[in-house]
Design an enzyme around this catalytic site. Structure first.
Site, PDB file in Angstrom:
ATOM      1  N   GLY A   9       7.556  -2.765 -16.592  1.00  0.00           N
ATOM      2  CA  GLY A   9       6.651  -2.020 -16.056  1.00  0.00           C
ATOM      3  C   GLY A   9       7.093  -0.691 -16.312  1.00  0.00           C
ATOM      4  CB  ALA A  10       7.875   1.667 -19.100  1.00  0.00           C
ATOM      5  N   GLY A  11       5.989   2.366 -15.413  1.00  0.00           N
ATOM      6  CA  GLY A  11       5.344   3.336 -14.998  1.00  0.00           C
ATOM      7  C   GLY A  11       6.357   3.961 -14.028  1.00  0.00           C
ATOM      8  N   GLY A  14       8.669   1.692 -12.142  1.00  0.00           N
ATOM      9  CA  GLY A  14       9.949   1.466 -13.089  1.00  0.00           C
ATOM     10  C   GLY A  14      10.828   2.257 -14.013  1.00  0.00           C
ATOM     11  CG  ASN A  95      -0.910  -5.402  -8.496  1.00  0.00           C
ATOM     12  OD1 ASN A  95      -1.694  -4.681  -9.876  1.00  0.00           O
ATOM     13  ND2 ASN A  95      -0.829  -4.805  -8.337  1.00  0.00           N
ATOM     14  CG  ASN A 120       2.696  -3.108  -3.176  1.00  0.00           C
ATOM     15  OD1 ASN A 120       3.147  -4.164  -2.086  1.00  0.00           O
ATOM     16  ND2 ASN A 120       3.158  -2.255  -3.057  1.00  0.00           N
ATOM     17  CG  HIS A 175       5.967  -3.498   1.855  1.00  0.00           C
ATOM     18  ND1 HIS A 175       6.031  -2.214   2.604  1.00  0.00           N
ATOM     19  CD2 HIS A 175       4.972  -2.879   0.550  1.00  0.00           C
ATOM     20  CE1 HIS A 175       5.991  -1.628   1.535  1.00  0.00           C
ATOM     21  NE2 HIS A 175       5.675  -1.446   0.560  1.00  0.00           N
TER      22      HIS A 175
HETATM   23  N1  APR Z   1       3.100  -5.820 -18.566  1.00  0.00           N
HETATM   24  C1  APR Z   1       3.740  -5.116 -18.616  1.00  0.00           C
HETATM   25  N2  APR Z   1       3.760  -4.028 -18.154  1.00  0.00           N
HETATM   26  C2  APR Z   1       1.814  -4.321 -17.285  1.00  0.00           C
HETATM   27  C3  APR Z   1       1.109  -4.353 -17.355  1.00  0.00           C
HETATM   28  C4  APR Z   1       1.918  -6.007 -18.455  1.00  0.00           C
HETATM   29  N3  APR Z   1       0.903  -7.522 -18.297  1.00  0.00           N
HETATM   30  N4  APR Z   1       0.265  -4.698 -17.049  1.00  0.00           N
HETATM   31  C5  APR Z   1       0.524  -3.449 -16.882  1.00  0.00           C
HETATM   32  N5  APR Z   1       1.456  -2.927 -17.011  1.00  0.00           N
HETATM   33  C6  APR Z   1       2.176  -2.188 -16.602  1.00  0.00           C
HETATM   34  C7  APR Z   1       1.220  -0.609 -17.068  1.00  0.00           C
HETATM   35  O1  APR Z   1       0.925  -0.014 -18.097  1.00  0.00           O
HETATM   36  C8  APR Z   1       1.791   0.540 -16.292  1.00  0.00           C
HETATM   37  O2  APR Z   1       2.937   1.263 -16.890  1.00  0.00           O
HETATM   38  O3  APR Z   1       3.104  -1.298 -15.256  1.00  0.00           O
HETATM   39  C9  APR Z   1       2.980   0.089 -15.530  1.00  0.00           C
HETATM   40  C10 APR Z   1       2.579   0.101 -13.670  1.00  0.00           C
HETATM   41  O4  APR Z   1       2.591   1.651 -13.659  1.00  0.00           O
HETATM   42  P1  APR Z   1       2.252   2.715 -12.389  1.00  0.00           P
HETATM   43  O5  APR Z   1       0.677   2.137 -12.740  1.00  0.00           O
HETATM   44  O6  APR Z   1       2.965   3.654 -12.712  1.00  0.00           O
HETATM   45  O7  APR Z   1       2.306   2.743 -10.916  1.00  0.00           O
HETATM   46  P2  APR Z   1       3.741   2.169 -10.135  1.00  0.00           P
HETATM   47  O8  APR Z   1       3.798   3.449  -9.565  1.00  0.00           O
HETATM   48  O9  APR Z   1       4.718   1.839 -10.678  1.00  0.00           O
HETATM   49  O10 APR Z   1       3.606   1.228  -9.304  1.00  0.00           O
HETATM   50  C11 APR Z   1       3.636  -0.047  -9.977  1.00  0.00           C
HETATM   51  O11 APR Z   1       4.446  -0.952  -7.538  1.00  0.00           O
HETATM   52  O12 APR Z   1       4.916  -0.245  -5.915  1.00  0.00           O
HETATM   53  C12 APR Z   1       3.854  -1.029  -6.153  1.00  0.00           C
HETATM   54  O13 APR Z   1       2.574  -0.593  -5.887  1.00  0.00           O
HETATM   55  C13 APR Z   1       2.310  -0.572  -6.568  1.00  0.00           C
HETATM   56  O14 APR Z   1       1.879  -2.585  -7.408  1.00  0.00           O
HETATM   57  C14 APR Z   1       2.034  -0.852  -7.396  1.00  0.00           C
HETATM   58  C15 APR Z   1       3.382  -1.693  -8.622  1.00  0.00           C
END
Ligand code: APR
Length: 313
Positions: A9-11, A14, A95, A120, A175
């Site tokens: 997850g590079a969001g 990440g 999730n 989460n 949490h």
């Molecule tokens: N494989 C890899 N990456 C994935 C997959 C998957 N199957 N499904 C989703 N992603 C990636 C998305 O493409 C996105 O880049 O996960 C990333 C999530 O990043 P954001 O949408 O920016 O979310 P973020 O704020 O990082 O939160 C992620 O952490 O704190 C918790 O509640 C929050 O559940 C959430 C998680």
């Protein structure tokens, strides 16, 4: 060779975790996402920042789990964040699918890694990771308590004007909104909080801490907090790689401690190279134990919901 940390997850969380970790220069980093190009772009951008900050760290962005092979630590942040009005539990169904896939894929390549979970609903996604991988529960750890405690410390610092370095707050439990800020154990340089703040102020800080994540979601509108959660992940990763035996609140697998069993739950843990080396049991009074029970019941409910959706056999 440096240790290797893979972040799935590079969001927002990440990539910010990768940023904090790169600054610490403690491991090479692999950033994985399902979106093509994005992890590669962020990794390259961060790599180009390294000469400026003077850190020799390799940061690789990829869509291929094979690149995570032989990671020392796997950090899972993949999944949906909250939008205003949502609870963390509202994310469970979507999730769970994502975390299940990610945990299986990464475990295949790094069966000896320690898994840190952020997605989460946190306690339940940590449980999910343990179940689908079947690894030793001490090697699966959820990040929540450091964040919740840091939020409380930040609010205390704002109110008192004392350095954050002097403020020691402890938030235990799941949490979620029923987390348990332990005001009696929290202190400012050893002095109990109630000597600094009147009860109404302290109660307000407890409530703000419980709703701390929601406050940020309400302000951001398009996602949830990421600076503080990712800073907490970096602290956990460093404590593990350096075998520090650092005591911090984390979601650990409970086997009767605090009267809780069979779920991941926020308790003081000692982190070292083997993951959770120990769970520390504070002496709690009846009121604190009752609050923890309410919180544990909420986590049990969430795990039961997960079990009704997913078969682990
Ligand atoms: N494989 C890899 N990456 C994935 C997959 C998957 N199957 N499904 C989703 N992603 C990636 C998305 O493409 C996105 O880049 O996960 C990333 C999530 O990043 P954001 O949408 O920016 O979310 P973020 O704020 O990082 O939160 C992620 O952490 O704190 C918790 O509640 C929050 O559940 C959430 C998680």
């Amino acid at each position: 060779m440096k240790p290797k940390i893979s972040i799935i997850g590079a969001g927002m969380t990440g990539s910010t975790t990768a940023h904090w970790l790169a600054e610490r220069e403690i491991a090479d980093i692999v950033l994985v996402d399902i979106v093509e190009g994005m992890p590669q772009g962020k990794a390259l951008d961060m790599t180009e920042a390294m000469p400026v900050v003077g850190k020799d760290v390799s940061i690789l962005g990829t869509n291929d789990y094979a690149d995570t092979k032989d990671s020392d630590i796997v950090i899972i942040t993949a999944g949906l964040p909250r939008k205003p009005g949502m609870s963390r539990e509202d994310l469970l169904v979507k999730n769970a699918n994502i975390v299940g896939t990610v945990a299986r894929e990464t475990y295949k390549y790094s069966p000896n890694a320690i898994f840190l979970i952020l997605t989460n609903p946190l306690d339940t996604m940590t449980y999910m990771t343990m179940k689908v991988t079947g690894i030793d529960p001490r090697k699966v750890i959820g990040q929540a308590g450091i964040l919740d405690s840091a939020r409380m410390s930040a609010f205390i610092a704002m109110e008192t004007g004392v350095s954050v370095e002097n403020i020691n707050c402890y938030v235990l439990g799941g949490h979620g909104d029923s987390m348990v800020p332990l005001t009696r154990h929290s202190n400012i340089a050893g002095v109990p909080l109630n000597k600094y703040l009147p009860k109404e102020k302290l109660d307000a800080i407890v409530q703000r801490t419980r709703k701390g994540g929601g406050e940020i979601v309400g302000l951001l509108k398009t996602g949830s907090a990421f600076y503080a959660p990712s800073a907490a992940l970096a602290q956990m990763a460093e404590a593990i790689l350096k075998d520090k035996h650092l005591i911090v609140p984390c979601a650990a697998y409970m086997q009767g401690e605090y009267g809780v069993e069979g779920i991941f739950f926020g308790v003081p843990t000692m982190l070292g190279r083997n993951g959770v080396e120990k769970i520390i049991e504070y002496e709690l009074n009846d009121e604190e134990m009752a609050a923890l029970k309410v919180s544990a019941d909420a986590v049990h409910k969430s795990v039961e919901k997960l079990k009704s959706l997913v078969s682990f056999e």
